[in-house]
Design an enzyme around this catalytic site. Structure first.
Site, PDB file in Angstrom:
ATOM      1  CD  GLU B  60      17.142  -3.443  -4.338  1.00 34.41           C
ATOM      2  OE1 GLU B  60      17.547  -4.578  -4.647  1.00 34.41           O
ATOM      3  OE2 GLU B  60      17.834  -2.414  -4.491  1.00 34.41           O
ATOM      4  CG  HIS B 129      19.358   2.931 -13.626  1.00 30.68           C
ATOM      5  ND1 HIS B 129      19.858   1.879 -14.342  1.00 30.68           N
ATOM      6  CD2 HIS B 129      19.829   2.775 -12.356  1.00 30.68           C
ATOM      7  CE1 HIS B 129      20.614   1.122 -13.565  1.00 30.68           C
ATOM      8  NE2 HIS B 129      20.611   1.629 -12.351  1.00 30.68           N
TER       9      HIS B 129
END
Lengths: 420, 328
Positions: B60, B129
């Site tokens: 990322e 998450h």
């Protein structure tokens, strides 16, 4: 010529081990020069040791001997096939005739390197006087890298640098006025006083910035190279960073992506041996940064960063490869900074002896040797120095006299306006 | 108007803008051959090919930086994070580079990149998450933060982000909203940033809510309406820029305000709105403003605990009762 070095130590030895085509770690190619280490470890060093202040050092007679000069044309030779012997290399070096043909080119490099040197000395002075604030990372000692790289690039190519960015920006064509005014925090500065020392920008010269977070600019360079591949615009990107940056994620992710997508980008590590105050042997598991390239599908090459001709030759070769679709390269420039990490760092972590030794390879001194070999007189160089002195003093005066940075610029430089 | 899912509205926004402008490309993990981890990019690879629908490795920080760099020199990248939770490893690129390059360059280099992906908790995906990152990214000047709650807003705002916006956009989709259906606009129906939408008119309490929480607010409003409390539910849609005028105007009418958001309560956009309203509408207020957010805890896994942490209709109803001094 293709030379391979097993280790840093091997690389510094005059007779380099040569081998076949393997690109395995520990065998980074040495590009750029046949200019024997042997010669630079000769009388020249001794002579220079007497005059460590490179800016004013004049080459001794010994230094001016033709055999001391580097002939640094990047020559592509078939890998592994009968590498030139030391004798052959010697023969290829120091031809007064050859360097004479590069007289104007060398003068241009000297001019720019001297401008950077004097600019940095003046910025240190401005800092000491309290006219420049913040952090100040000087490029003194590394001038040949920035100037050699710029010489190998086209105007439209993109360049990124870390926070040690003054020298590279000047090499790329930024005016000393805009650079000094930025340090002084003035509206006429290259970033209108918003960026400061670490954030020089010069869009007209495709200098896309100095970045203050170690390694943060490396993925950006993969991005501009992605654009070049996407639009087939024929440009290459060069991204500079220090040896310390090769330990951070941005370096690894960017090289991984660039290698995967074969992007037209050259990653140039300016290995000045210290990650702030920590020597490289305490920060890196490998001795040559170039060895980190093959893991990402690109060649790692080593270049002597104190010699502008070697830098230019090395870069010319890998830039050409990138421009013609051959993908990225990791280049390790062996260099050294003569000052501390930043202006506030007295650099107690290294010995005077070490610095003295390295100053013998001051890029300006090395360049002077080339110039002497090319038949340039001390008088000519003195005249150039005088010219540059005027340029740098004018930059200081320009910075002093310029308007302070403007509130309305600050307030309007947060969001770009919608296009009409 | 066509009826579409939130997911398809987003896909069509990208599809239409990629048709329109060759400079637009999509990059992210699993966006191409896999058709998107949440199928938001379904069919884009087939139409636009690997050059413009780029599968990225799990990096990322690297590909966020690629998007920023490409945007600096004229492309219009859409960078998909599989979820915004993973943007934390790209945080330096987003914060230190995307949000600041225009400023550091003295206003010379705009960065028209769109970062998008699902935001917030799903169901029982636990601590790492379940982040709602709106409060975090809204903190930084230089970023635009967009958080659509309806399919129409999703499409219209994403098209604006891609087509017109010259600045980096943090586009926060609702992980639990992708299947939601609603009417959507056409190819040229763009929704400007900085314009709140009134989802329900009312005169008694202003309830400001965005993203998934917009629906908790609407449900709570229906519940209290049975008791005669009429809520005005406003979705700011973009948190930067924030349509503070619309919020203040509503509070001046209702004199009471509840703010509902999923992000953590310490600081954040809710706190920012409280501050602005008390400054701009102090005299209009008849009660302290109350925020309803996630509880100040890392998200637990167990279902019974998770539902205690996230804002619920019940907690919004309680807040409405509190600001109206109503009996529950």
């Amino acid at each position: 010529m293709v030379e391979r070095a097993q280790t840093n130590a091997a690389k510094r030895a005059p007779a380099r081990k040569t081998s076949g085509g393997s690109k395995a770690a520990g065998s980074a190619r040495v590009l750029g020069a046949s200019a024997g280490k042997k010669s630079t470890k000769g009388k020249g060093d001794k002579a220079q040791a007497k005059a460590p202040d490179a800016a004013s050092a004049k080459p001794s007679d010994a230094q001016r001997k033709p055999k001391e000069a580097a002939e640094a044309k990047a020559t592509k030779r078939s890998k592994g096939a009968g590498e030139p012997s030391a004798a052959k290399r010697k023969k290829a070096t120091g031809s007064r005739g050859k360097l004479a043909g590069r007289r104007d080119e060398l003068l241009g490099y000297f001019r720019k390197m001297y401008e950077i040197r004097r600019f940095e000395e003046e910025s240190a002075r401005g800092y000491a006087q309290g006219k420049i604030g913040g952090f100040l990372h000087l490029y003194i000692g590394q001038e040949a890298v920035g100037v050699g790289i710029s010489a190998a690039l086209e105007q439209e190519d993109y360049l990124f640098q870390s926070y040690r960015d003054h020298g590279v920006a000047l090499a790329r064509g930024m005016s000393a006025n805009a650079a000094m005014a930025e340090l002084y925090g003035k509206d006429t500065g290259c970033s209108r006083g918003l960026g400061g020392s670490m954030h020089f920008f010069d869009v007209a010269n495709n200098f896309l910035g100095g970045y203050g977070i170690v390694g943060g600019q490396i993925p950006l360079a993969a991005g501009t190279a992605f654009k070049s591949k996407y639009t087939q615009d024929g440009r290459v990107t060069v991204c500079l960073f220090g040896d310390g940056a090769t330990n951070i994620a941005g370096f690894h992710e960017a090289l991984s992506l660039a290698g995967l997508w074969k992007l037209p980008v050259i990653f140039v590590c300016e290995n000045n041996e210290y990650s702030m105050g920590t020597p490289m042997h305490r920060t890196s598991p490998v001795k040559d940064i170039a060895d980190k390239g093959p893991g990402y599908g690109m060649e790692g090459v080593i270049c002597e960063g104190h010699d502008v001709l070697q830098v230019k030759a090395c870069m010319a070769e890998v830039v050409e490869r990138a421009r013609t679709g051959g993908g990225p390269t990791l280049v390790e420039m062996k260099t050294y900074r003569f000052r501390g990490h930043s202006i506030s760092d007295p650099a107690k972590y290294r010995t005077d002896e070490e610095v003295k030794t390295r100053k013998a390879q001051d890029p300006l001194v090395v360049c002077r040797k080339h110039l002497a070999a090319a038949g340039v007189s001390d008088e000519e160089l003195a005249a150039i120095e005088e010219e540059i002195e005027a340029v740098v003093q004018a930059a200081v005066a320009f910075a002093e006299d310029s308007e302070p940075a403007k509130v309305e610029v600050m307030e309007n430089a947060v969001y770009a306006p919608l296009e009409a | 108007m066509a009826v579409q899912t939130y997911r398809d509205a987003l896909r069509d926004a990208m599809y239409e803008e990629m048709e329109r402008d060759e400079r637009v490309f999509l990059m992210g993990e699993e966006v191409g051959h896999y058709q998107g981890a949440y199928k938001v990019s379904q069919g884009l690879l087939e139409r636009f090919g690997e050059r413009r629908v780029v599968d990225a490795p799990i990096a990322e920080g690297g590909f966020a930086g690629v998007g920023i760099g490409a945007a600096m020199v004229g492309l219009k990248p859409i960078i998909e994070f599989m979820t915004w939770n993973f943007s934390f490893v790209a945080f330096d690129q987003i914060v230190s580079n995307a949000s600041k390059i225009f400023q550091m360059s003295g206003g010379a280099i705009p960065v028209p990149v769109v970062f998008r992906g699902p935001n917030g908790a799903a169901r029982q995906v636990a601590a790492q998450h379940s982040h709602s990152v709106d409060g975090l990214y809204a903190h930084f000047p230089g970023l635009q933060v967009v958080i659509p709650s309806t399919p129409a807003d999703a499409k219209g705002l994403l098209k604006t982000a891609i087509r017109d916006e010259p600045n980096p956009v943090i586009f926060l989709e609702g992980e639990t909203l992708y299947g939601l259906k609603g009417e959507v606009g056409g190819a040229d129906d763009l929704i400007p940033f900085g314009k709140a939408r009134i989802g329900r008119e009312g005169s008694d309490v202003t309830v400001i809510a965005w993203g998934r929480c917009y629906y908790e607010a609407l449900s709570a409003a229906e519940a209290v309406a049975e008791r005669g409390i009429e809520c005005e539910v406003i979705d700011p849609r973009t948190l930067r820029p924030l349509d503070i005028d619309a919020l203040v105007t509503s509070v001046e009418k209702t004199h009471r305000c509840v703010i509902v958001h999923e992000h953590l309560p310490y600081g954040g956009v809710g706190a920012e709105i409280v501050d602005q309203i008390q400054r701009f509408a102090f005299d209009a207020l008849d009660a302290p403003i109350i925020r309803v957010g996630s509880r100040d805890l890392p998200m637990p896994y167990a279902s019974n605990l998770e539902s205690l942490v996230l804002p619920t209709v019940e907690r919004v109803v309680e807040a409405i009762e509190a600001v109206t001094y109503a009996e529950s």
